[in-house]
Scaffold this motif. Sequence first.
Motif, PDB file in Angstrom:
ATOM      1  N   ILE A  85      15.208  26.999 -11.836  1.00  0.00           N
ATOM      2  CA  ILE A  85      15.370  28.383 -12.310  1.00  0.00           C
ATOM      3  C   ILE A  85      14.830  28.495 -13.740  1.00  0.00           C
ATOM      4  O   ILE A  85      14.087  29.416 -14.086  1.00  0.00           O
ATOM      5  CB  ILE A  85      16.858  28.801 -12.289  1.00  0.00           C
ATOM      6  N   MET A  86      15.221  27.529 -14.560  1.00  0.00           N
ATOM      7  CA  MET A  86      14.829  27.546 -15.962  1.00  0.00           C
ATOM      8  C   MET A  86      13.316  27.496 -16.112  1.00  0.00           C
ATOM      9  O   MET A  86      12.739  28.214 -16.948  1.00  0.00           O
ATOM     10  CB  MET A  86      15.458  26.330 -16.647  1.00  0.00           C
ATOM     11  N   SER A  87      12.661  26.669 -15.326  1.00  0.00           N
ATOM     12  CA  SER A  87      11.207  26.540 -15.495  1.00  0.00           C
ATOM     13  C   SER A  87      10.501  27.835 -15.091  1.00  0.00           C
ATOM     14  O   SER A  87       9.499  28.196 -15.701  1.00  0.00           O
ATOM     15  CB  SER A  87      10.665  25.324 -14.735  1.00  0.00           C
ATOM     16  N   VAL A  88      11.037  28.561 -14.106  1.00  0.00           N
ATOM     17  CA  VAL A  88      10.458  29.866 -13.768  1.00  0.00           C
ATOM     18  C   VAL A  88      10.677  30.847 -14.911  1.00  0.00           C
ATOM     19  O   VAL A  88       9.771  31.555 -15.344  1.00  0.00           O
ATOM     20  CB  VAL A  88      11.100  30.451 -12.490  1.00  0.00           C
ATOM     21  N   ARG A  89      11.881  30.882 -15.427  1.00  0.00           N
ATOM     22  CA  ARG A  89      12.186  31.861 -16.476  1.00  0.00           C
ATOM     23  C   ARG A  89      11.391  31.596 -17.746  1.00  0.00           C
ATOM     24  O   ARG A  89      10.967  32.501 -18.442  1.00  0.00           O
ATOM     25  CB  ARG A  89      13.678  31.840 -16.796  1.00  0.00           C
ATOM     26  N   GLU A  90      11.211  30.304 -18.046  1.00  0.00           N
ATOM     27  CA  GLU A  90      10.517  29.954 -19.285  1.00  0.00           C
ATOM     28  C   GLU A  90       9.016  29.838 -19.077  1.00  0.00           C
ATOM     29  O   GLU A  90       8.282  29.556 -20.020  1.00  0.00           O
ATOM     30  CB  GLU A  90      11.059  28.623 -19.825  1.00  0.00           C
ATOM     31  N   GLY A  91       8.579  30.009 -17.813  1.00  0.00           N
ATOM     32  CA  GLY A  91       7.145  29.913 -17.532  1.00  0.00           C
ATOM     33  C   GLY A  91       6.580  28.513 -17.774  1.00  0.00           C
ATOM     34  O   GLY A  91       5.437  28.359 -18.178  1.00  0.00           O
ATOM     35  N   LEU A  92       7.398  27.512 -17.538  1.00  0.00           N
ATOM     36  CA  LEU A  92       6.928  26.138 -17.747  1.00  0.00           C
ATOM     37  C   LEU A  92       6.127  25.658 -16.542  1.00  0.00           C
ATOM     38  O   LEU A  92       6.457  25.954 -15.411  1.00  0.00           O
ATOM     39  CB  LEU A  92       8.118  25.192 -17.950  1.00  0.00           C
ATOM     40  N   LEU A 135      13.357  20.786 -22.965  1.00  0.00           N
ATOM     41  CA  LEU A 135      14.109  21.996 -23.305  1.00  0.00           C
ATOM     42  C   LEU A 135      15.400  21.683 -24.056  1.00  0.00           C
ATOM     43  O   LEU A 135      16.175  22.581 -24.382  1.00  0.00           O
ATOM     44  CB  LEU A 135      14.432  22.794 -22.034  1.00  0.00           C
ATOM     45  N   GLY A 136      15.640  20.407 -24.301  1.00  0.00           N
ATOM     46  CA  GLY A 136      16.845  20.033 -25.047  1.00  0.00           C
ATOM     47  C   GLY A 136      18.129  20.267 -24.269  1.00  0.00           C
ATOM     48  O   GLY A 136      19.167  20.602 -24.838  1.00  0.00           O
ATOM     49  N   LEU A 137      18.047  20.110 -22.941  1.00  0.00           N
ATOM     50  CA  LEU A 137      19.238  20.319 -22.122  1.00  0.00           C
ATOM     51  C   LEU A 137      19.772  18.995 -21.608  1.00  0.00           C
ATOM     52  O   LEU A 137      19.000  18.098 -21.276  1.00  0.00           O
ATOM     53  CB  LEU A 137      18.890  21.203 -20.921  1.00  0.00           C
TER      54      LEU A 137
END
Lengths: 339, 339
Positions: free
Chosen positions: B182-189, B263-265
């Motif tokens: 989800i994060m990679s889609v939102r951040e466009g990674l 992403l520092g997660l």
Amino acid sequence: MPKLDFDTINLGHGSGGKLTNQLLDSGVFSVLKNDLLDQRHDGAILELSGKTAFTTDSFVISPVFFPGGDIGELAVNGTVNDLAMCGAIPRYLSLAFILEEGLPMTEFWDILVSIRNACAAAGVSVVTGDTKVVERGKGDKVFVNTTGVGTVHPKAEIDIRRIMPGDKIIVSGQLAAHGMAIMSVREGLEFESQIVSDTQPLNHLVKDLLDEFGNNIKLLRDPTRGGVGTALNEMARDRDLGVHLEQRALPIDPQVAGACELLGLDPLYVANEGLFLAVVSGAAAGAMVGAMQRTDTGRHARIIGEFTDQHPKKVVMTSGIGGQRIVNMLIGEQLPRIC
Amino acid sequence: MPKLDFDTINLGHGSGGKLTNQLLDSGVFSVLKNDLLDQRHDGAILELSGKTAFTTDSFVISPVFFPGGDIGELAVNGTVNDLAMCGAIPRYLSLAFILEEGLPMTEFWDILVSIRNACAAAGVSVVTGDTKVVERGKGDKVFVNTTGVGTVHPKAEIDIRRIMPGDKIIVSGQLAAHGMAIMSVREGLEFESQIVSDTQPLNHLVKDLLDEFGNNIKLLRDPTRGGVGTALNEMARDRDLGVHLEQRALPIDPQVAGACELLGLDPLYVANEGLFLAVVSGAAAGAMVGAMQRTDTGRHARIIGEFTDQHPKKVVMTSGIGGQRIVNMLIGEQLPRIC
């Protein structure tokens, strides 16, 4: 409300982490406390046996607080009543919130208290739940889902296929109060006295009727969205019989009738939240209406029509002055977000 | 998709009237067809007996379609997995939509198809439902609630109070894939290959494990929102024991690990949708992990730690180089609307 160190719902309350636990620990949910509700487990374990009714509804009503009730009470009564319409004794509810970031905790608390009170009145328990939070502008204060399970009454034989020509249609109360209560708030209308929603649990009355009239009751239906007119049309269509309706017999509060006239609305299409339609064998209908009228919930009950093999799939109403007209389904959206 | 004479959801589809019937008649819901689902009744009648698990979840994930799944599949798997975590065989689901006006019918159709496929994979049926529509800007495309009932496995004795020092903690798969997808889609990674959600039904594997290992399994938990770190903290707190965790044992895909680092997660706090934690008696843990590793769902299963009477209520992790640190609960919201 317990003393809290936060005033509003924020996104972290939906994270599943420390703030979710802060919300769970805050004591606000303990208003719903019962033996089965474990806020932190993935589900509840119930002892059920035999025929079980299972029904779900989401509630998106706006405004969240309205004359005669609020979204919490409505969410309990709505699902309790759907179970009752299945001929079941409502027992357990799940409760799921979608909260908008920024919801004041005082409003959330008032809704929880209202849920508790409605559960007590209906005799059901919330046994499992969920809380999600969406960003400001991606929701609208609070949406509620309740899903219910109940035990089917041993004497219930609710089945539309059992309806025959000559079966009577009973309505348990006055039409259109819920929709007009919401409408008058939204339109800022003022009347001599405020129109209040009819939201109430119907399960106790339904249980008593099933005890006494058993399989004389062939169908139960609560005419919420779409109103009595749409519910009767669906019955006529699904049973492939006609419905004959007597306009004069329709119980309606004069003030509600006046408000409908003022706004050009037909009470047959206005939503109800505290009444039901029962289709009953002709032989039992008179006694059943009498029994209903002796209760508080059913004091305005009336026989409003009957099924006929004339005009199959159509609802035809005889007006007060003797004319006849076809009553169609509600077209479009009379009033969005009524429940 | 059936041929429709409308392209998007509009407010009338939530009215309960003619447009609601148009939506019901359109054929889109018939993709979910089964013997029990009657779109027009107030509820379904089920035959249940014995201990029944009951659980609810609302899904508000954004975006609705994401790498490896969509909100429909997630809504089925989420509730199926919560039932499995109760030690139950999932059987029936309710399905309630809150749709935003303007939702393209093609997207709604794709979600319904995805729900059908996920139900088939998990072996459950949608038996009752509800659809509400809110105005544009008062929701966000589609929110879904699923509530499920399942029959508790006869050998299941899931009870946190049965956990003792020395009991092992098994994780069934690799951490953090859902949240990072989800994060990679939102951040466009962009990575070499796309990170996909781990959403999947866990009930078949759980049933097989209960068949074989019975009451050696003391607790099951799917670490969704808040991740493995929060789930373990909740267990330690609720059981009043300590948890010892081996960082080296945590299974994690190298690409997911890299994305977390970028992403520092901390992967311990990232959401999962297709794995579970099992707390198992020390004697059975080795055999159980072996059995899991021979399945597709459990091929990455590992023993990652154990309960201890040292440091009660605290999760302490031994790092790869031998140091120790306390793992706290997730604070705040790492990633809103992850499910």
